[in-house]
Each structure stands twice: as structure tokens, then as C-alpha cells.
Design a protein around this motif. Structure first.
Motif, PDB file in Angstrom:
ATOM      1  N   ILE A  22       0.915  23.668  -3.711  1.00 10.39           N
ATOM      2  CA  ILE A  22       1.361  24.042  -2.364  1.00 10.39           C
ATOM      3  C   ILE A  22       0.151  24.294  -1.449  1.00 10.39           C
ATOM      4  N   GLY A  23       0.237  23.823  -0.207  1.00 15.15           N
ATOM      5  CA  GLY A  23      -0.839  24.054   0.765  1.00 15.15           C
ATOM      6  C   GLY A  23      -1.942  23.012   0.706  1.00 15.15           C
ATOM      7  N   GLU A  24      -1.855  22.098  -0.278  1.00 21.26           N
ATOM      8  CA  GLU A  24      -2.943  21.111  -0.447  1.00 21.26           C
ATOM      9  C   GLU A  24      -2.626  19.779   0.236  1.00 21.26           C
ATOM     10  N   VAL A  25      -3.703  19.029   0.488  1.00 22.74           N
ATOM     11  CA  VAL A  25      -3.599  17.664   1.004  1.00 22.74           C
ATOM     12  C   VAL A  25      -4.069  16.724  -0.100  1.00 22.74           C
ATOM     13  N   TYR A  26      -3.356  15.607  -0.294  1.00 26.32           N
ATOM     14  CA  TYR A  26      -3.775  14.609  -1.285  1.00 26.32           C
ATOM     15  C   TYR A  26      -3.930  13.245  -0.625  1.00 26.32           C
ATOM     16  N   ASN A  27      -5.134  12.676  -0.673  1.00 26.55           N
ATOM     17  CA  ASN A  27      -5.353  11.303  -0.233  1.00 26.55           C
ATOM     18  C   ASN A  27      -4.810  10.343  -1.286  1.00 26.55           C
ATOM     19  N   ILE A  28      -4.256   9.212  -0.816  1.00 28.17           N
ATOM     20  CA  ILE A  28      -3.745   8.191  -1.745  1.00 28.17           C
ATOM     21  C   ILE A  28      -4.322   6.830  -1.346  1.00 28.17           C
ATOM     22  N   GLY A  29      -4.926   6.141  -2.303  1.00 29.67           N
ATOM     23  CA  GLY A  29      -5.485   4.813  -2.014  1.00 29.67           C
ATOM     24  C   GLY A  29      -5.780   4.085  -3.308  1.00 29.67           C
ATOM     25  N   ALA A  30      -5.993   2.760  -3.173  1.00 32.03           N
ATOM     26  CA  ALA A  30      -6.150   1.935  -4.375  1.00 32.03           C
ATOM     27  C   ALA A  30      -7.498   1.214  -4.436  1.00 32.03           C
ATOM     28  N   GLU A  31      -8.469   1.707  -3.656  1.00 33.91           N
ATOM     29  CA  GLU A  31      -9.820   1.111  -3.643  1.00 33.91           C
ATOM     30  C   GLU A  31      -9.778  -0.395  -3.440  1.00 33.91           C
ATOM     31  N   ASN A  32      -9.154  -0.798  -2.338  1.00 32.81           N
ATOM     32  CA  ASN A  32      -9.040  -2.227  -2.081  1.00 32.81           C
ATOM     33  C   ASN A  32      -9.301  -2.546  -0.614  1.00 32.81           C
ATOM     34  N   GLU A  33     -10.568  -2.409  -0.226  1.00 30.83           N
ATOM     35  CA  GLU A  33     -10.940  -2.661   1.176  1.00 30.83           C
ATOM     36  C   GLU A  33     -11.055  -4.158   1.430  1.00 30.83           C
ATOM     37  N   MET A  34     -10.496  -4.592   2.561  1.00 32.69           N
ATOM     38  CA  MET A  34     -10.631  -6.013   2.929  1.00 32.69           C
ATOM     39  C   MET A  34     -10.658  -6.183   4.435  1.00 32.69           C
ATOM     40  N   PRO A  35     -11.552  -7.072   4.953  1.00 32.69           N
ATOM     41  CA  PRO A  35     -11.483  -7.391   6.385  1.00 32.69           C
ATOM     42  C   PRO A  35     -10.203  -8.181   6.658  1.00 32.69           C
ATOM     43  N   ASN A  36      -9.604  -7.975   7.833  1.00 33.66           N
ATOM     44  CA  ASN A  36      -8.333  -8.637   8.158  1.00 33.66           C
ATOM     45  C   ASN A  36      -8.387 -10.146   7.972  1.00 33.66           C
ATOM     46  N   ILE A  37      -9.491 -10.750   8.400  1.00 36.09           N
ATOM     47  CA  ILE A  37      -9.573 -12.215   8.374  1.00 36.09           C
ATOM     48  C   ILE A  37      -9.451 -12.765   6.947  1.00 36.09           C
ATOM     49  N   GLU A  38      -9.971 -11.988   5.983  1.00 29.54           N
ATOM     50  CA  GLU A  38      -9.879 -12.427   4.575  1.00 29.54           C
ATOM     51  C   GLU A  38      -8.436 -12.461   4.112  1.00 29.54           C
ATOM     52  N   ILE A  39      -7.674 -11.440   4.524  1.00 28.07           N
ATOM     53  CA  ILE A  39      -6.242 -11.367   4.134  1.00 28.07           C
ATOM     54  C   ILE A  39      -5.503 -12.553   4.738  1.00 28.07           C
ATOM     55  N   VAL A  40      -5.800 -12.820   6.015  1.00 30.22           N
ATOM     56  CA  VAL A  40      -5.095 -13.891   6.717  1.00 30.22           C
ATOM     57  C   VAL A  40      -5.389 -15.235   6.038  1.00 30.22           C
ATOM     58  N   LYS A  41      -6.650 -15.456   5.678  1.00 34.94           N
ATOM     59  CA  LYS A  41      -7.018 -16.721   5.011  1.00 34.94           C
ATOM     60  C   LYS A  41      -6.342 -16.833   3.638  1.00 34.94           C
ATOM     61  N   LEU A  42      -6.283 -15.703   2.938  1.00 32.15           N
ATOM     62  CA  LEU A  42      -5.642 -15.699   1.614  1.00 32.15           C
ATOM     63  C   LEU A  42      -4.151 -16.064   1.717  1.00 32.15           C
ATOM     64  N   ILE A  43      -3.483 -15.514   2.750  1.00 33.30           N
ATOM     65  CA  ILE A  43      -2.053 -15.802   2.954  1.00 33.30           C
ATOM     66  C   ILE A  43      -1.858 -17.297   3.240  1.00 33.30           C
ATOM     67  N   LEU A  44      -2.718 -17.845   4.104  1.00 32.44           N
ATOM     68  CA  LEU A  44      -2.607 -19.270   4.445  1.00 32.44           C
ATOM     69  C   LEU A  44      -2.805 -20.143   3.202  1.00 32.44           C
ATOM     70  N   LYS A  45      -3.794 -19.766   2.384  1.00 35.89           N
ATOM     71  CA  LYS A  45      -4.094 -20.538   1.177  1.00 35.89           C
ATOM     72  C   LYS A  45      -2.894 -20.515   0.222  1.00 35.89           C
ATOM     73  N   GLU A  46      -2.358 -19.310   0.039  1.00 36.16           N
ATOM     74  CA  GLU A  46      -1.232 -19.129  -0.883  1.00 36.16           C
ATOM     75  C   GLU A  46      -0.013 -19.934  -0.444  1.00 36.16           C
ATOM     76  N   LEU A  47       0.153 -20.067   0.892  1.00 37.54           N
ATOM     77  CA  LEU A  47       1.315 -20.795   1.414  1.00 37.54           C
ATOM     78  C   LEU A  47       1.014 -22.276   1.665  1.00 37.54           C
ATOM     79  N   GLY A  48      -0.214 -22.688   1.344  1.00 39.19           N
ATOM     80  CA  GLY A  48      -0.592 -24.088   1.524  1.00 39.19           C
ATOM     81  C   GLY A  48      -0.661 -24.492   2.992  1.00 39.19           C
ATOM     82  N   LYS A  49      -1.051 -23.555   3.866  1.00 37.55           N
ATOM     83  CA  LYS A  49      -1.120 -23.857   5.304  1.00 37.55           C
ATOM     84  C   LYS A  49      -2.581 -23.948   5.754  1.00 37.55           C
TER      85      LYS A  49
END
Ligand code: NAD
Ligand code: DAU
Length: 336
Positions: free
Chosen positions: A235-262
Motif C-alpha cells: 500500500i502507498g507504493e508505485v510500481y513501474n511496469i515494462g519489458a525492456e523493449n525500446e524501439m524507434p517508431n520507424i523500426e516498428i513501422v518497417k517491421l509491420i510492412l515487412k510482416e505484411l509483405g508491403k
């Protein structure tokens, strides 16, 4: 059997949480949601007849109605997911953000106090910490430094939760998570927007230089962490939650295009988001060491599963993008 009042349970994370909690615990769940543009009853169609689940259409700012539901249902605790959650919409107009995220949280805190509930868990965000330079990560002691009307409203709510714990001894806790992705995410957020535009051969609007960094977590891992903090957090505490997975937006966008063959020619660089935070990164050491939590999904696998979910659930998002969402999309992207 304990009963939790989940607010905002028809949105992206709330609906995933309800499904996860019904499967992985024996809590009864009462879901209250205002059903704004972001709330969708179809997100929970598979659990709607579960005896441990009940839904009320209600606004968390409506003190009398929420009070009536808490009393009638004899709930033991509250987990507050309800929020206006989209940074870009908060830039267009911030009033609803202050109303729901600040006043709404205040109503729930007051009612937690009035009914002496056992726990109040506030679902907050890493955006309350502001923006990082190239190094370092947010810890629970990083000063709050919100930069958008959205994150300022979430930080305000966090301060109220803190004050109610300090002043009244309210049994409250806060989680602050990084960017989520997965099934049922509303198609105004980066990952679903890019998947859907790519499927439809429409331009993929990348803000600025595309080098803003977000720290991605699969929504089910966030839900698992929330359940853990709810049950075992101090009680009274704060907990950060994350999965150690930093990525620039452009990398995600390129990955999505690749996966969809676009083709990458679909990428369109557009005018930057005003006040755009450069980088987020979560240090989740506290929840890992104190509560023995860790994420169970890798980005490589879970992003592929997410893309296939959007491919297999076209009717879910087609209904959304043909409705009111269309007006917002035109307004925000028209001149970019
Ligand atoms: P969402 O926009 O998909 O869902 C929000 C839900 O709240 C919707 O169902 C909406 O109808 C409901 N709601 C809005 N105003 C309400 C009101 N006044 N009364 C009752 N219900 C109301 O948001 P999300 O992405 O699922 O986020 C859920 C929570 O998690 C938010 O508090 C958000 O700040 C936080 N969060 C989100 C992320 C993320 O990446 N999406 C990351 C960290 C924290
Ligand atoms: O960090 C947690 C937060 O993550 C949550 O608190 C918010 O509720 C959630 O919306 C999310 O905020 P972001 O602003 O980080 O998410 P969004 O999906 O809107 O944008 C992610 C990144 O992608 C951000 O750097 C802006 C960029 N972007 C977004 C859109 C919608 C684009 O480049 N183009 C776009 O069209």
C-alpha cells in the motif's frame, strides 16, 4: 469470493485485463464503462455470460451512480483503468481529459474512502515522467514532468492518489506502465493504425523523423503485472511496469510492412506531434525483485501474433474505422 470494480473495462487494456483475471483468478468482476468512442462491448463478447462478470454503463464522474453500484454489488476493491488515453486527442481538446482522468479519479477515491474499500489500484503511465535523453530509464523516484495535456491529467490523478493515501491512509497503489500493444487496441494508436493502413494500402503517417523511442510491452504481460501488484503490492507504493523493449517508431513501422509483405513506399513522414516526447524507457527492477514478476512474451513473437489478430479480426476494426473515428482521423491528419 472477492469482487473487484474495474473501471474502463471496455477499452483496450481493461478488456484484456478482465479476460485475463477471469481466467487466472477467482475474483468476481463488475465492469463500469461510459462507452466513449474507445469503449466497445464487443471487446468482451466472449465473457459476457460468465457468472463472475457483470457490466454497467456508467461514468466514473457520476458520484451517485458509482456509489449506487458499489453498494448494490458490495464490491471490495477498485482498479481504475477508465481514462481518456490518446495524446493526440488531448492536444486537439483537453477538457474531457481533465474531467475523466482527474475528476473521475477523485470521485473513485472519495467512494473508496466512504465505503472503506480494501484496495484502490490506479492504472497510470510512464508518460507522467516526461521525456528521456539518449541515456537512463524511468524509476519510481524519477520526478513527475508531464509534457502533454494527457500526461498532465494522469500525473494529477497520481498526485491525488498519493495524497489520499498520505492524508486518509487510503489503501491505494499506483502502476506506471510503458506502451502496450496487442488485440483490441483502438486503431488510433501507432501499432494498430500502421497495421490497418498497411493492410488497406494507405499511407503510414510517421511523425517527425520517426526516431522517437517507445518501450513496448505485450498487453497480457501488463495485465499479469497488474494482478500481481493488486494482490501483493505494498500500500502507498508505485510500481513501474515494462519489458525492456525500446524501439524507434520507424523500426516498428518497417517491421509491420515487412510482416505484411508491403512496400516501404507506403511510409509518409508527416508534421511532428507538438511537444512530442523523444524517448521513454522503464526500469522495472522494483516489481521484478519485490514482487517476483517478469514478462512472459518476447516482442518478436507477440508482434507477429498481434498482426495476425488484426488480419483475422477485420470486422472488429472495420466497424470502428467506418464510424465516428473517421471524423477524428480527417481532422488530425488532414493538414499533416
Ligand atoms: P482506452 O482508451 O482503450 O480505454 C479507456 C476506456 O475508458 C474506454 O472503454 C472508455 O469508454 C472508458 N472511459 C473513458 N472515460 C470514462 C468515464 N468518464 N467513465 C467510465 N469509463 C470511461 O485506453 P487503454 O489504452 O486501455 O488505457 C487504459 C488505462 O491504462 C488508462 O488509464 C491509460 O492511461 C493507462 N495506460 C495505457 C497504456 C497504453 O499503452 N495504452 C500504457 C500505460 C498506461
Ligand atoms: O507510454 C504509455 C502511453 O503510450 C499511454 O499512457 C498512452 O495512453 C498511449 O496512448 C501511449 O502513448 P503514445 O503517445 O506513446 O502512443 P501512440 O500510439 O499515440 O504513439 C506512439 C508513438 O508513435 C509516438 O512517438 C507517436 C508516434 N506516432 C503515432 C501515431 C498515432 C506516429 O509517428 N504516427 C502516428 O500516426
Amino acid at each position: 469470493m472477492k469482487k473487484i470494480l474495474v473501471t474502463g473495462g471496455c477499452g483496450f487494456i481493461g478488456s484484456n485485463f478482465i479476460r485475463y483475471a477471469l481466467k487466472n483468478s477467482d475474483y468476481e468482476i463488475v465492469n463500469i464503462d461510459k462507452l466513449t468512442y474507445a469503449g466497445n462491448l464487443k471487446n468482451l463478447i466472449d465473457v459476457q455470460s460468465d457468472k463472475r462478470y457483470k457490466f454497467y454503463k456508467a461514468d466514473i464522474c457520476n458520484y451517485e451512480l458509482v456509489s449506487y453500484i458499489i453498494e448494490k454489488e458490495k464490491v471490495d476493491s477498485i482498479i481504475n483503468f477508465a481514462a481518456e488515453s490518446h495524446v493526440d486527442r488531448s492536444i486537439l481538446s483537453s477538457q474531457e481529459f481533465i474531467r475523466t482522468n482527474v475528476t473521475g479519479t477523485n470521485v473513485l477515491l472519495e467512494l473508496t474512502r466512504l465505503y472503506s474499500l480494501e484496495r484502490f489500484l490506479q492504472i497510470s503511465t510512464d508518460e507522467v515522467y516526461g521525456s528521456l535523453g539518449p541515456d537512463g530509464k524511468f524509476t519510481e523516484t524519477t520526478p513527475l514532468s508531464p509534457n502533454s495535456p494527457y500526461s498532465a491529467s494522469k500525473a494529477s490523478a497520481d498526485l491525488l492518489v498519493r495524497a489520499y493515501n498520505h492524508t486518509y491512509g487510503l489503501p491505494a497503489l499506483i502502476t506506471r506502465c510503458s506502451n502496450n500493444y496487442g488485440p483490441f487496441q483502438f486503431p488510433e494508436k501507432l501499432i494498430p493504425l500502421m497495421i490497418i493502413n498497411a493492410i488497406n494500402n494507405k499511407p503510414l503517417p510517421v511523425y517527425g523523423d520517426g526516431m522517437n523511442v517507445r518501450d513496448w510491452i505485450y498487453v497480457e504481460d501488463h495485465c499479469d503485472a497488474i494482478l500481481k501488484v493488486f494482490e501483493k503490492g505494498e500500500i502507498g507504493e508505485v510500481y513501474n511496469i515494462g519489458a525492456e523493449n525500446e524501439m524507434p517508431n520507424i523500426e516498428i513501422v518497417k517491421l509491420i510492412l515487412k510482416e505484411l509483405g508491403k512496400d516501404e513506399s507506403l511510409i509518409t513522414f508527416v508534421k511532428d506531434r507538438p511537444g512530442h516526447d523523444r524517448r521513454y524507457a522503464i526500469d522495472a527492477t522494483k516489481i521484478k525483485t519485490k514482487l517476483n514478476w517478469k514478462p512472459n512474451h518476447t516482442f518478436e513473437t507477440a508482434i507477429k501474433e498481434t498482426i495476425s489478430w488484426y488480419l483475422q479480426n477485420k470486422s472488429w476494426w472495420e466497424e470502428i474505422i467506418s464510424g465516428d473515428y473517421l471524423n477524428y482521423y480527417k481532422k488530425w491528419y488532414e493538414e499533416r
